[in-house]
Design an enzyme around this catalytic site. Sequence first.
Site, mmCIF file in Angstrom:
data_model
loop_
_atom_site.group_PDB
_atom_site.id
_atom_site.type_symbol
_atom_site.label_atom_id
_atom_site.label_comp_id
_atom_site.label_asym_id
_atom_site.label_seq_id
_atom_site.Cartn_x
_atom_site.Cartn_y
_atom_site.Cartn_z
ATOM 1 N N CYS A 65 0.857 -1.172 0.000
ATOM 2 C CA CYS A 65 0.000 0.000 0.000
ATOM 3 C C CYS A 65 0.903 1.235 0.000
ATOM 4 O O CYS A 65 1.834 1.327 0.813
ATOM 5 C CB CYS A 65 -0.887 0.002 1.244
ATOM 6 S SG CYS A 65 -1.838 1.529 1.433
ATOM 7 N N ASP A 109 -0.235 -5.984 0.477
ATOM 8 C CA ASP A 109 -1.520 -6.339 -0.104
ATOM 9 C C ASP A 109 -1.312 -7.620 -0.899
ATOM 10 O O ASP A 109 -0.324 -7.748 -1.629
ATOM 11 C CB ASP A 109 -2.021 -5.233 -1.029
ATOM 12 C CG ASP A 109 -2.478 -4.008 -0.270
ATOM 13 O OD1 ASP A 109 -3.211 -4.184 0.730
ATOM 14 O OD2 ASP A 109 -2.128 -2.894 -0.662
ATOM 15 N N SER A 117 6.837 -17.396 -19.359
ATOM 16 C CA SER A 117 6.193 -17.472 -18.048
ATOM 17 C C SER A 117 7.140 -17.259 -16.868
ATOM 18 O O SER A 117 6.754 -16.644 -15.872
ATOM 19 C CB SER A 117 5.446 -18.795 -17.890
ATOM 20 O OG SER A 117 6.325 -19.883 -17.981
ATOM 21 N N GLU A 129 -5.578 -0.593 -8.271
ATOM 22 C CA GLU A 129 -6.014 -0.203 -9.614
ATOM 23 C C GLU A 129 -4.820 0.173 -10.495
ATOM 24 O O GLU A 129 -4.769 -0.190 -11.674
ATOM 25 C CB GLU A 129 -6.975 0.989 -9.527
ATOM 26 C CG GLU A 129 -8.241 0.708 -8.743
ATOM 27 C CD GLU A 129 -8.114 0.931 -7.237
ATOM 28 O OE1 GLU A 129 -9.158 0.935 -6.568
ATOM 29 O OE2 GLU A 129 -6.991 1.092 -6.714
#
Length: 165
Positions: free
Chosen positions: A56, A63, A80, A98
């Site tokens: 955060c 998070d 990958s 976001e």
Amino acid sequence: MDQRQQDELTDLSLLGNQETTYNFDYTPEVLETFDNKHPNRDYFVKFNCPEFTTLCPKTNQPDFGTIYVSYIPDQKMVESKSFKLYLFSFRNHGDFHEDSINIIMNDLIELMEPRYIEVWGKFTPRGGISIDPFCNYGKPNTKYEEMATHRMLNHDLYPEKVDNR
């Protein structure tokens, strides 16, 4: 194996490397590609990454979330292991959910120039709220741009069962 296939494998520096370096800070340079062997066909490649961690930007608390990437490749595909190391590099990166999801999508678009891509983050709740950002992109002036618009407009018509929390 022909020479082209050998050359392609030589370009991948991380796959099979036993001395992998894990960067704890955002490192998009670690991403590698290889040639799509079926560029004449539309098909999805999907990554489910259930161990994503970022910080955060305000509290510096971790998070945790699952990142889902689905894309229709054009000429290039993401390798990958390099993608795993790229996601790992968010571990000490401070951004809102976001923004992290949009950064991931933007980096993959720049890397591969896919026909279509969507990135969805499903984060575990903190403070009693989970945040699940979704973004997508379709190559401009193609049916994939129309697909992206349709997918965005219909994204939450049928809420999915959330079972990762």
